[in-house]
Scaffold this motif. Sequence first.
Motif, mmCIF file in Angstrom:
data_model
loop_
_atom_site.group_PDB
_atom_site.id
_atom_site.type_symbol
_atom_site.label_atom_id
_atom_site.label_comp_id
_atom_site.label_asym_id
_atom_site.label_seq_id
_atom_site.Cartn_x
_atom_site.Cartn_y
_atom_site.Cartn_z
ATOM 1 N N SER A 1 0.834 -1.194 0.000
ATOM 2 C CA SER A 1 0.000 0.000 0.000
ATOM 3 C C SER A 1 0.871 1.246 0.000
ATOM 4 O O SER A 1 2.078 1.200 0.275
ATOM 5 C CB SER A 1 -0.927 -0.007 1.215
ATOM 6 N N SER A 2 0.262 2.380 -0.281
ATOM 7 C CA SER A 2 1.001 3.643 -0.275
ATOM 8 C C SER A 2 1.510 3.975 1.120
ATOM 9 O O SER A 2 2.591 4.569 1.268
ATOM 10 C CB SER A 2 0.106 4.775 -0.797
ATOM 11 N N GLU A 3 0.746 3.580 2.166
ATOM 12 C CA GLU A 3 1.221 3.818 3.535
ATOM 13 C C GLU A 3 2.461 2.991 3.836
ATOM 14 O O GLU A 3 3.371 3.453 4.546
ATOM 15 C CB GLU A 3 0.117 3.486 4.546
ATOM 16 N N GLN A 4 2.523 1.768 3.314
ATOM 17 C CA GLN A 4 3.696 0.941 3.550
ATOM 18 C C GLN A 4 4.915 1.492 2.840
ATOM 19 O O GLN A 4 6.021 1.507 3.405
ATOM 20 C CB GLN A 4 3.414 -0.495 3.098
ATOM 21 N N PHE A 5 4.762 1.968 1.610
ATOM 22 C CA PHE A 5 5.891 2.581 0.914
ATOM 23 C C PHE A 5 6.319 3.867 1.609
ATOM 24 O O PHE A 5 7.527 4.158 1.712
ATOM 25 C CB PHE A 5 5.508 2.866 -0.544
ATOM 26 N N LEU A 6 5.360 4.637 2.104
ATOM 27 C CA LEU A 6 5.706 5.851 2.835
ATOM 28 C C LEU A 6 6.448 5.520 4.122
ATOM 29 O O LEU A 6 7.407 6.198 4.498
ATOM 30 C CB LEU A 6 4.440 6.653 3.142
ATOM 31 N N PHE A 7 6.017 4.459 4.793
ATOM 32 C CA PHE A 7 6.665 4.060 6.038
ATOM 33 C C PHE A 7 8.144 3.753 5.815
ATOM 34 O O PHE A 7 9.019 4.271 6.531
ATOM 35 C CB PHE A 7 5.951 2.851 6.631
ATOM 36 N N TRP A 8 8.457 2.931 4.822
ATOM 37 C CA TRP A 8 9.854 2.576 4.595
ATOM 38 C C TRP A 8 10.651 3.762 4.057
ATOM 39 O O TRP A 8 11.869 3.839 4.269
ATOM 40 C CB TRP A 8 9.942 1.394 3.643
ATOM 41 N N SER A 9 9.997 4.682 3.390
ATOM 42 C CA SER A 9 10.695 5.900 2.970
ATOM 43 C C SER A 9 11.118 6.726 4.177
ATOM 44 O O SER A 9 12.237 7.253 4.228
ATOM 45 C CB SER A 9 9.794 6.725 2.046
ATOM 46 N N LEU A 10 10.230 6.836 5.163
ATOM 47 C CA LEU A 10 10.573 7.565 6.391
ATOM 48 C C LEU A 10 11.666 6.835 7.169
ATOM 49 O O LEU A 10 12.550 7.472 7.759
ATOM 50 C CB LEU A 10 9.328 7.725 7.261
ATOM 51 N N VAL A 11 11.596 5.507 7.192
ATOM 52 C CA VAL A 11 12.622 4.723 7.890
ATOM 53 C C VAL A 11 13.992 4.961 7.267
ATOM 54 O O VAL A 11 14.999 5.124 7.965
ATOM 55 C CB VAL A 11 12.255 3.232 7.862
ATOM 56 N N SER A 12 14.038 5.006 5.934
ATOM 57 C CA SER A 12 15.310 5.243 5.255
ATOM 58 C C SER A 12 15.809 6.660 5.492
ATOM 59 O O SER A 12 17.007 6.881 5.717
ATOM 60 C CB SER A 12 15.157 4.978 3.757
ATOM 61 N N LEU A 13 14.912 7.627 5.450
ATOM 62 C CA LEU A 13 15.312 9.023 5.637
ATOM 63 C C LEU A 13 15.865 9.265 7.036
ATOM 64 O O LEU A 13 16.872 9.954 7.203
ATOM 65 C CB LEU A 13 14.117 9.940 5.369
ATOM 66 N N GLY A 14 15.227 8.705 8.053
ATOM 67 C CA GLY A 14 15.661 8.922 9.431
ATOM 68 C C GLY A 14 16.599 7.883 9.982
ATOM 69 O O GLY A 14 17.032 8.005 11.128
ATOM 70 N N ARG A 15 16.906 6.838 9.195
ATOM 71 C CA ARG A 15 17.738 5.724 9.670
ATOM 72 C C ARG A 15 17.196 5.196 11.003
ATOM 73 O O ARG A 15 17.920 5.018 11.985
ATOM 74 C CB ARG A 15 19.206 6.132 9.815
ATOM 75 N N HIS A 16 15.892 4.905 11.009
ATOM 76 C CA HIS A 16 15.229 4.432 12.214
ATOM 77 C C HIS A 16 15.430 2.928 12.398
ATOM 78 O O HIS A 16 15.515 2.183 11.424
ATOM 79 C CB HIS A 16 13.723 4.730 12.139
ATOM 80 N N HIS A 17 15.469 2.524 13.664
ATOM 81 C CA HIS A 17 15.508 1.105 13.992
ATOM 82 C C HIS A 17 14.080 0.552 13.933
ATOM 83 O O HIS A 17 13.148 1.158 14.481
ATOM 84 C CB HIS A 17 16.086 0.885 15.390
ATOM 85 N N VAL A 18 13.916 -0.603 13.277
ATOM 86 C CA VAL A 18 12.587 -1.152 13.032
ATOM 87 C C VAL A 18 12.559 -2.616 13.438
ATOM 88 O O VAL A 18 13.465 -3.391 13.093
ATOM 89 C CB VAL A 18 12.187 -1.019 11.544
ATOM 90 N N LEU A 19 11.512 -2.994 14.160
ATOM 91 C CA LEU A 19 11.214 -4.395 14.473
ATOM 92 C C LEU A 19 9.920 -4.765 13.758
ATOM 93 O O LEU A 19 8.863 -4.203 14.049
ATOM 94 C CB LEU A 19 11.079 -4.591 15.983
ATOM 95 N N VAL A 20 10.016 -5.688 12.804
ATOM 96 C CA VAL A 20 8.881 -6.086 11.981
ATOM 97 C C VAL A 20 8.432 -7.471 12.408
ATOM 98 O O VAL A 20 9.224 -8.420 12.399
ATOM 99 C CB VAL A 20 9.240 -6.072 10.486
ATOM 100 N N GLU A 21 7.152 -7.586 12.798
ATOM 101 C CA GLU A 21 6.555 -8.874 13.142
ATOM 102 C C GLU A 21 5.511 -9.238 12.095
ATOM 103 O O GLU A 21 4.895 -8.358 11.487
ATOM 104 C CB GLU A 21 5.908 -8.817 14.522
ATOM 105 N N GLY A 22 5.319 -10.530 11.938
ATOM 106 C CA GLY A 22 4.311 -10.981 10.987
ATOM 107 C C GLY A 22 4.504 -12.441 10.649
ATOM 108 O O GLY A 22 5.584 -13.016 10.870
ATOM 109 N N PRO A 23 3.468 -13.073 10.116
ATOM 110 C CA PRO A 23 3.572 -14.489 9.751
ATOM 111 C C PRO A 23 4.521 -14.693 8.582
ATOM 112 O O PRO A 23 4.882 -13.737 7.883
ATOM 113 C CB PRO A 23 2.129 -14.853 9.388
#
Length: 496
Positions: free
Chosen positions: A208-230
Motif C-alpha cells: 500500500s502507499s502507507e507501507q511505501f511511505l513508512f519505509w521511505s521515512l525509515v530510510s530518511l531517518g535511519r530508524h531502527h525497526v522491528l517487523v513482526e508478521g507471519p
Amino acid sequence: MTPRVSKVWTSCYSEAFLSSVEVQVLLRNGLPRFDIIGLPKNMIREGKDRIYSALSHLGIELPSKKILVNLNPADRPKEGSHFDLPILIGILKCLGHLSSGENDKDFYWGELQLDGNIRPLEDHLAHLLFAHQARASRLLLSQDKAELDSLQSFLSPRIQNIRNVADIFMCPSSPSLVVKASNSMDRVTRQWLDEDATNAKWSQLLGSSEQFLFWSLVSLGRHHVLVEGPPGVGKSSWCQALGELQRPLPPHLWWSRYQFQSRQKCRELKDLWNPPFEAPHHSSSRAAIIGGGHAQVLAGSMTRAHLGILFLDELPEYHRDLLEALREPLESKSITIARRGLSQQLPADMQLLAAMNPCGCGYYQSKKTCHCVPGEMYRYRQRVSEPLRDRFHWKVYWKYEAQKPLPEYKLCKLRDRLISAERQPPAPLGHLYLPTRLSARQQRLWLDKLSIYSRWKHCSEIGPTEVREFEDFSAQIEGLDKGHEAISIKRMEGER
C-alpha cells in the motif's frame, strides 16, 4: 663523512588495521651488506633480491657500502610484498639519483618483478584512502590508469601510476602537482540517481502507499525497526530492499566505511559510497556480530555495518547474550571491546532492522491456524527482552498488500525525493507537548520520528494538525486505529 639517510612512506596491515610505515634507508661505510630491521616478515626480506634485479635494469650498481633499512615504528610486525618499491625509492634517494624534500610525505606501494615491471597492488583502495587521511603529498603505485584518474577527483594527494621501474625517473615531484580534491559529492549523487533500477529489489515490491511511505521515512531517518508478521508476508524482502534507498556516503566518510570491511567487498569505486548492508545468520557467534578476538580485536558485523544497515532476520533465534549486547551500541553508536591488556573502541553507527514471527509456528492472528499453546508463545516472545524492544523506533505488525506502488514511490523518483527531504531543515520541536504515555526514551524516539515526518512533508513548522496527521499514520502502520485499539493483532507484550 655524514651517513646519508632518506625517508619514504608506505602502509601495511598491523593487527587487522592499516597503519603508516616510515621506511628509513641509511647508506654508510662498512662491509657491503643489505639489512632490513623493524620486525619485517619473510616476504619483505625476500624483496632484497627483487630490488637488486630492479637496480640492474636501471643500470645502477650499489657502492661497496652498508645499506640499512629501518621500518618505523619498529615495535609492530610488518608484512607485504609492496615494500619493494618504497625500499628501492629510498635507496635511489640515498644514492642521489632522486631528489628528496624534507617535508615530502610520499607514499609508495609496489611489488617488483624480475623483468622490471611493478605488480598492481591488491586492496589499493584501502591504502589510497588511508594515505589521504594521513595527509600524504603524493601517491605512487601500479594500477589501472582510468581507475586512478577517477579516484583523483576525490583525493587531495597527486596519484601517479608507474608500471615499470624506469617510470620512477619520469614522475615529477613538483609541489605544484599537489591538487585539492573537488567537491564531487554532487557527481556521486548524480551517479546514484542515474543507476538502472530495472532489476532492483525495491522495484519488485508490492504494498500500500502507507507501507511505501513508512519505509521511505525509515530510510530518511535511519530508524531502527522491528517487523513482526507471519511467514511469507515480505518482512525480509522489505528490509533487504531498504539498502537500495541508502544515500551515498560523502568522500570524507569513505575511510570510516571501508576500514572495517572485508577486502573482497570493496573492489570498485562505487563500493566506497554505497553504505554497507550486513545480514549475519542467526547461528553466528557473539564475537562474529559484536566483535572480539584474543591476541587482537577484530571487528564484527555490527562495526562492519557502520554507517549502513544491520539486518537480523528471525530475531528470537539469536543467542540471548548477543541480543542484550546490542542495547548499549544502539544508544552510544560505538562499542568498546576489552580483553586482558587490550581495549579497543569500534564505531557502530548502524541502522538496525529486525524481523520475527509472532510465535513459534508463525501463524498467530493469521489466516492459518496457530498451534502454539500460551506458554510456548510467551516463552518465544520473551527471547527478545523489553529493554531491547524499547530501543526500536518502530514496532510494526506487517501485512501483505498486493498493490502496485504509486509512481511517486518508484525507485528513481523516491531517491530524488529522499535527497530533497534530507536537505530540508528540521522544524523546531521545542513548543510541543510530549505524550505522557511514553517513557523518556520513547519520547525522544517519538520526536525523532515526528521530525523526519515533517521533513518528508517539507513542513517549516509543526502544529496540532501535523501532529494529529503523524499520530494517525503511526497508528495505522503499527496496526492500531485512531483510538489506539488493536485491529489486526493484540499487543502481546502483556499477553500470556
